[in-house]
Each structure stands twice: as C-alpha cells, then as structure tokens.
Enzyme design. Structure first.
Site, PDB file in Angstrom:
ATOM      1  N   ASP A  34       0.668  -1.244  -0.026  1.00 21.16           N
ATOM      2  CA  ASP A  34       0.442   0.146   0.375  1.00 21.16           C
ATOM      3  C   ASP A  34       1.265   1.063  -0.492  1.00 21.16           C
ATOM      4  O   ASP A  34       2.036   1.444   0.737  1.00 21.16           O
ATOM      5  CB  ASP A  34      -1.424   0.118   1.385  1.00 21.16           C
ATOM      6  CG  ASP A  34      -2.160   0.798   0.776  1.00 21.16           C
ATOM      7  OD1 ASP A  34      -3.498  -0.227   0.717  1.00 21.16           O
ATOM      8  OD2 ASP A  34      -2.325   2.497   1.067  1.00 21.16           O
ATOM      9  N   TYR A 139     -13.635   6.506 -14.219  1.00 22.54           N
ATOM     10  CA  TYR A 139     -13.688   4.770 -12.700  1.00 22.54           C
ATOM     11  C   TYR A 139     -13.665   4.356 -14.416  1.00 22.54           C
ATOM     12  O   TYR A 139     -13.131   3.459 -14.312  1.00 22.54           O
ATOM     13  CB  TYR A 139     -13.579   4.750 -11.821  1.00 22.54           C
ATOM     14  CG  TYR A 139     -14.127   3.960 -11.111  1.00 22.54           C
ATOM     15  CD1 TYR A 139     -13.092   3.286 -10.937  1.00 22.54           C
ATOM     16  CD2 TYR A 139     -15.408   3.653 -10.883  1.00 22.54           C
ATOM     17  CE1 TYR A 139     -13.727   2.620  -9.826  1.00 22.54           C
ATOM     18  CE2 TYR A 139     -15.033   2.773  -9.714  1.00 22.54           C
ATOM     19  CZ  TYR A 139     -14.403   1.658  -8.912  1.00 22.54           C
ATOM     20  OH  TYR A 139     -14.008   0.680  -8.738  1.00 22.54           O
TER      21      TYR A 139
END
Ligand code: SER
Length: 310
Positions: A34, A139
């Site tokens: 991450d 998106y």
C-alpha cells in the site's frame, strides 16, 4: 500454500481480505502492499510503495516469492472525476504492471471490476453478463478497458487472471473512499453516531449492493475454483441485493432513529448511469456463487458492529 500479495491492502476491501487470507493460508503467507503506512491493527508483512513503480513491485515479488496477487489498488468513481489523468495512471498502469509481472513470474491474479464498467446505454434491470459497455466515468472506463486487458493477457500469455464486477460494497471495518455507492455506508455511520444524514443521491436511486463478507467469500471462491470452471476472463457479473436509498433508510430506522435529507450532487449522474440490478447467473452456474446477506441481515450486522467500533 500460495504466497500472496495484496495491493491496496489497507483500503475498504483489503482490510477485510487480508485477515481472511491469513486465516486460510497462514499469517506469514500474505504480504500487504500500500502507499499508506500500515495501521497498527494489522499484523502482516508490509511493503510500502506506489503501484506505478514497476521496479519496486518486481523486487517485492522476488523477495517474498509471490505466486498470487489480489490487485485491489484503484481510484474510485467520484474521486476519479477530480483527476482523470491520475485515475488512468493509477488504475491502468497499475493493472498493466501487475499483468506484465504475471507473465514474467507466472502469477495468478485477482482483479476487481465494477458495475461502473456499464453505462447509460446498458440495460439497467437484470443487466446481462454480455452487454453494452459504454461507461461515462473515467473510473468506469478504466474498469471496461481493464476487463479487456485481463482477457487479452489470458488469451495471449495464458495468465490465470480472474475478475468480478463488484456492486457497491458495504462494510464497517474500513470506510470506502471516493466512491458513488459510499452513501450506503455513510448512512449506517451517521445512524450509529446519532446524527442526521444528508444523502447525495435521490431517495429513489436503486443500485446493486453487497455486504463485505459476501464479497470476500466471492473473491476466495473465484480464486479457489478449478481452472476449467472459469469460462469468463473479462469479468463475472456478481450481485447480492438491490435497494433504493430510501429503502435503506427505512431498514436502518427499524433499529435506530435516522433523519435523512436527500440533496443529489454530481454523483447522482454517476449513479443514474449504472444498473439497478444484475444478472449474475454465470457466476452462480460456473463456480457456485450465492450470496448470504440480504438487506435485513446486513443492516443488523452493520449496526451491531458499528456500535462496537464507534
Ligand atoms: N463502489 C464503487 C464506486 O462507487 C463502484 O465500484 O465508485
């Protein structure tokens, strides 16, 4: 035992997938990746970095002997509209990096697509598996192209990449960030906090949704399925429940008082471009998908868990 890398590890899905994978495959067989620093609540080997950094990803895969990747990094629909270029870079270059590494290191890959891959020209009720994909958000465009790219890497390079089109995901552990379906989660939070809620979509807006436990189970089922059961290499339609914003408020009100005002903003147009319900019979037939949480069961668990958390 597989050696698993989870990218986007501390986001809404990753936070719940990691413990599930650790329980199934052993705590030491899961590595988290991450941009964010590991929250204290996680006990998992962690690598910090950017998904567009191919060199770093390569290093991690070699270092940990990774053979399976759950690639969850993504900028969601509403946030994506603020910076389409960054969204393309993170969502597309990130996926391409993972797929290229999958060719090089023979990785098995899970990647989530979304109902956002559909658009206003898609049939909105019981949206079929094979249908029009003309998304109108950046998106959604990255999901549509991503699906095609997964299919291409399967055909051309034999990459075992598996995918499903998630509906809105509802969970209590980590809040979603920057999505259009986030209102469904926010409504629970405000109810448990005892606050009023101003909802950014109209009360009659119906979207397909799923409780996170079902989503985690679906991912693991899909990845566990024998290879000959996976007939679709773009992305499987997947669903659990569909309800309007007002129906959700009514359900929450059976447990807690909650006053909701509806003030649609730019996210209404996004919601209106997505299906209201999904035909996921291919997932049910091919690898045995079934959901376990309906609206009542989900609302009961969400409220119980959020009361403990908050
Ligand atoms: N839940 C996502 C969003 O709202 C859709 O995949 O952006």
């Amino acid at each position: 035992m597989p050696k698993i890398l989870v990218t986007g590890a501390f986001g809404q899905i990753g936070s719940e997938l990691i413990p599930a994978l650790q329980a199934k495959h052993g705590a030491n067989n899961v590595v988290a990746f991450d941009m964010a620093v590991k929250p204290n609540s996680f006990d998992v080997a962690t690598e910090q970095g950017s998904i567009v950094d191919l060199g770093k990803l390569k290093e991690i895969i070699v270092k940990h002997n990774i053979d399976t990747v759950y690639h969850l990094v993504s900028i969601l629909s509403a946030k994506g509209e603020r910076d389409p270029n960054l969204t393309w870079q993170v969502n597309m270059d990130g996926l391409r990096n993972i797929l290229n590494l999958a060719v090089e290191y023979k990785l098995k890959v899970f990647w989530p697509s979304s109902i956002a891959a559909f658009g206003p020209t898609t049939p909105r009720d019981l949206t079929p598996q094979h249908t029009v994909l003309e998304p109108t958000t950046i998106y959604g465009i990255t999901k549509m192209v991503g699906e095609a790219l997964c299919h291409y890497y399967y055909l051309k390079f034999g990459v075992d990449v598996r995918s499903m089109r998630f509906p809105g995901l509802i969970s209590w552990k980590t809040e979603p960030g920057g999505g259009t379906t986030d209102y469904a989660v926010a409504m629970f939070y405000e109810a448990v906090k005892g606050s009023d809620y101003t909802c950014f979509v109209h009360k009659d807006t119906i979207l397909p949704m799923m409780y996170m436990d079902d989503a985690i189970r679906a991912m693991i089922m899909l990845m566990d399925a024998p290879v000959e059961k996976i007939a679709i290499r773009t992305s499987y339609n997947l669903t659990a429940i569909s309800f309007s914003a007002e129906e959700l408020a009514i359900e929450i009100n059976k447990h807690l008082p909650l006053a909701v005002k509806y003030e649609p903003d730019f996210r209404q147009r996004i919601a209106d471009s997505w299906p209201q319900s999904i035909d996921d019979s291919a997932a049910r037939a091919d690898w045995g998908w079934h959901h376990e949480f309906d609206l009542q069961k989900m609302a009961t668990v969400m409220i119980e868990k959020l009361k403990e958390k908050l």
